[in-house]
Design an enzyme around this catalytic site. Structure first.
Site, PDB file in Angstrom:
ATOM      1  N   SER A   1     -41.395 -63.664 -65.025  1.00  0.00           N
ATOM      2  CA  SER A   1     -40.795 -64.701 -64.193  1.00  0.00           C
ATOM      3  C   SER A   1     -39.559 -65.280 -64.883  1.00  0.00           C
ATOM      4  CB  SER A   1     -41.840 -65.779 -63.906  1.00  0.00           C
ATOM      5  OG  SER A   1     -41.403 -66.620 -62.880  1.00  0.00           O
TER       6      SER A   1
ATOM      7  N   ARG B   1     -45.257 -79.488 -57.775  1.00  0.00           N
ATOM      8  CA  ARG B   1     -46.107 -78.422 -58.284  1.00  0.00           C
ATOM      9  C   ARG B   1     -46.921 -77.769 -57.170  1.00  0.00           C
ATOM     10  NH1 ARG B   1     -46.520 -74.666 -62.181  1.00  0.00           N
ATOM     11  NH2 ARG B   1     -48.669 -74.259 -62.778  1.00  0.00           N
TER      12      ARG B   1
ATOM     13  N   ASP C   1     -46.087 -59.854 -54.831  1.00  0.00           N
ATOM     14  CA  ASP C   1     -45.230 -60.939 -55.337  1.00  0.00           C
ATOM     15  C   ASP C   1     -44.070 -61.139 -54.363  1.00  0.00           C
ATOM     16  OD1 ASP C   1     -43.524 -62.630 -56.699  1.00  0.00           O
ATOM     17  OD2 ASP C   1     -43.534 -61.467 -58.569  1.00  0.00           O
TER      18      ASP C   1
ATOM     19  N   HIS D   1     -47.277 -63.514 -57.315  1.00  0.00           N
ATOM     20  CA  HIS D   1     -46.437 -63.665 -58.500  1.00  0.00           C
ATOM     21  C   HIS D   1     -47.254 -63.944 -59.763  1.00  0.00           C
ATOM     22  CE1 HIS D   1     -42.864 -64.531 -60.789  1.00  0.00           C
ATOM     23  NE2 HIS D   1     -43.270 -65.749 -61.062  1.00  0.00           N
ATOM     24  N   ASP D   2     -48.292 -64.759 -59.603  1.00  0.00           N
ATOM     25  CA  ASP D   2     -49.104 -65.147 -60.766  1.00  0.00           C
ATOM     26  C   ASP D   2     -49.815 -63.967 -61.432  1.00  0.00           C
ATOM     27  OD1 ASP D   2     -48.722 -67.729 -61.426  1.00  0.00           O
ATOM     28  OD2 ASP D   2     -50.458 -68.536 -60.350  1.00  0.00           O
TER      29      ASP D   2
END
Lengths: 207, 410
Positions: free
Chosen positions: B170, B240, B336, B369-370
């Site tokens: 990332s 967040r 992602d 993405h994580d």
């Protein structure tokens, strides 16, 4: 890097390796799981890279320490600059491309030399099957039925020689291989090779 | 907001403990004085400045086995050791450690907190020695290029002139690409994961939502909340929550939460967190504010927004990598959507055009993405294989080809 059993390697890989000068920059297009690439690095000390259409093949290559990217011979060669490699290798893939002529031209553009191996559709067994059975040939070497084959652009050795000429390439070396993947071992006119060669390997360069 | 066990007093204490780290990190730190300013892309410089970092493993005699790990947006230098604020294990302990793909028995691993961060490297929460107050918005805007320039100073101060590998996902992957483009002679190999050569318009948009949420919180006090002992926790928490959605895939959200209700059998016809996904996001927001500084969030998101590797090369990305000898291994994940595979592929195409030695692996994962932070065996296998190949080429000992027992079980 996993160990390659050099003695168990396909005969055409051995010949392919002989066509490549040690230490060269090599792009192996359609590198599969990287068997040839690994052999070239191990025996010819090449700076080798691979392109493979299947992601699982690419992941297998990279997890064995071989540089490879996912890509399609028909689409992704345009990203490479002219003469980026000493050799562009296309092993047993030409007949599966959408545009064999375009791919061959790309090989000759990005490589100083091109090495191409392909199954010879002109082999006498193929001819006999078509002649006597009237069906598309299915052999040990070409095991697919016509409707599920990835091989969409078959050619014979003589067809390939004509194509090489058409794209302005000079044949530097050629070998016809028998069903065991061993060189037939004698020089003969193309028509003889075209009858008895199961596959052929060519080393080309631009004229 | 009752889904947290912490009392207000505990929360204030936690915030103060976290703030302390911004100037006095629990781990290693290097200071650069007035005579050694850090030049910034904004056209200004910072001096004095400091960089907080951790190291694992031993540097070999010829200093050829150093690996730099670059952390993501809200990461920290505690890649393989306990985070002093949260008490949680290192954020990439599955990847970095003894016998792991980035094997600390073989490599000397460095991970530093990014410039603009809040874990001990100079950032908006760090005490400005001139004023004895936190920098706040007086800190110049920093970029990915500045972060990497700061890391380079650290690496050189550690006596290392060439890194065996630079690795990150990332925003960490952006730093990896920046390293390879700016200092190719110092990067033998690199692994940019789940990243791209620039921040897309969509990604900038999400970041702007987050920043506006922070700035809309009355406790933000135009960036001077620390001086008033306040925290814009509500704004940062919303930021967040919004960002967290972008780290997951629709598929993973569906698999994890679906439309399941939180501790109740029917909806309340109100605005409580009826759904598990709401409760989960609120929890993510609430815990995040305990470990991260709001101004840092503004600075670091901005750094990502400004990243565009091709811009100095008339938009031609290959120009960033011309003549490079670095070995690249680019990885992306199928679901992602923050840094989709197409972004990685544009890097790969540019590297091909530059004649670089590049590998590219797209990993099939449902986790969005994580995924790069999670247990993804294919990613570990790829990393291990690539580092073995690169170590062979470098003539140093690489990780073992066979994974540790623990990994084999996974």
């Amino acid at each position: 890097m996993s160990q390659t059993d050099l003695s168990a390697v396909r005969g055409d890989y051995q010949i392919l390796c002989d066509f490549v000068k040690p230490g060269a920059r090599v792009l192996d297009i359609g590198c599969g799981k990287g068997e040839l690439l690994e052999l070239l690095i191990a025996t010819r000390n090449v700076d080798g890279r691979g392109i493979e259409i299947s992601q699982s093949g690419v992941n297998e290559c990279v997890s064995r320490g071989l540089p490879a990217v996912q890509g399609d011979a028909d689409k992704d060669l345009s990203a490479y600059p002219n003469d980026a490699f000493d050799y562009a290798i296309l092993s047993q893939t030409l007949q599966a491309t959408m545009d064999p002529k375009g791919v061959l031209e790309e090989l000759l553009r990005i490589g100083q030399k091109a090495v191409i191996s392909f199954p010879n559709f002109g082999h006498w067994r193929n001819r006999l099957q078509l002649l006597w059975r009237g069906r598309m040939p299915v052999t040990d070497y070409l095991p697919y039925e016509w409707y599920d084959t990835p091989n969409i652009h078959f050619c014979t050795i003589r067809d390939f020689v004509a194509l090489a000429d058409e794209v302005g390439a000079r044949v530097l070396r050629a070998e016809a291989l028998n069903e065991k993947g061993l060189p037939i071992g004698f020089n003969a006119p193309w028509w003889v090779w075209n009858l008895i060669g199961d596959q052929a390997i060519f080393l080309l360069e631009k004229k | 907001m009752s889904n947290t066990a912490k009392t207000d007093a505990q929360r204030v204490a936690a915030h103060r403990a976290a703030l302390h780290q911004a100037t006095h990190p629990a781990g290693k730190m290097m200071r650069f004085g007035m005579d050694d300013p850090l030049m910034l892309d904004a056209g200004t410089s910072i001096a004095p400045w400091q960089i907080a970092y951790e190291t694992y493993g031993e540097l070999n005699a010829d200093k050829s086995n150093a690996v730099l790990i670059c952390h993501a947006l809200t990461g920290d230098q505690y890649v393989a050791s306990t985070n002093p604020v949260t008490g949680k294990p290192g954020w990439w302990s599955m990847m970095v450690g003894p016998g792991k793909p980035v094997d600390t028995n073989r490599f000397f691993v460095i991970c530093s907190n990014v410039l603009g961060g809040c874990y001990g490297t100079t950032g908006p929460a760090t005490i400005n020695p001139e004023t004895e107050k936190p920098y706040g918005l007086d800190l110049p805007i920093v970029t990915i290029g500045d972060m990497v320039r700061a890391q380079r100073k650290l690496v050189e101060a550690l006596g290392i002139s060439s890194l065996f590998a630079v690795i990150g996902g990332s925003m960490g992957g952006m730093q990896v690409l920046q390293w390879a483009a700016a200092y190719p002679e110092m990067v033998f190999s690199c692994v940019p994961i789940a990243t791209g050569p620039r921040h897309s318009s969509q990604n900038i948009a999400f970041h702007e939502v987050g920043r506006q949420a922070v700035m809309a919180d009355p406790n933000w006090c135009a960036g001077k909340y620390l001086e008033q002992d306040l925290r814009p926790t509500k704004g940062l928490s919303v930021a967040r929550m919004a960002a967290h959605i972008t780290y997951m895939s629709d598929e993973s959200l569906h698999n994890k939460f679906g439309r399941n209700l939180q501790d109740r059998s029917k909806v309340t016809f109100g605005f409580e967190a009826d759904f598990q996904i709401e409760s989960y996001l609120r929890h993510q927001g609430m815990t995040f504010v305990d470990r991260f500084d709001a101004n840092s969030y503004l600075y670091v998101t901005r750094a990502m927004d400004y990243f565009d590797l091709a811009a100095p090369h008339d938009g031609l990305l290959a120009g960033a990598f011309m003549q490079t000898n670095t070995r690249f291994c680019v990885m992306s994940f199928t679901t992602d959507w923050l840094f989709p595979t197409s972004e990685s592929k544009s890097v790969v195409h540019a590297l091909n055009a530059a004649g670089a030695n590049v590998s590219f692996v797209e990993i099939d994962s449902s986790r969005g993405h994580d995924a790069f932070l999670l247990d993804e065996p294919e990613m570990f296998k790829t990393m291990r294989g690539f580092l073995i190949g690169a170590a062979n080429a470098r003539g140093i000992a690489g990780p073992d080809a066979n994974p540790t027992e623990q990994e084999a079980q996974q």
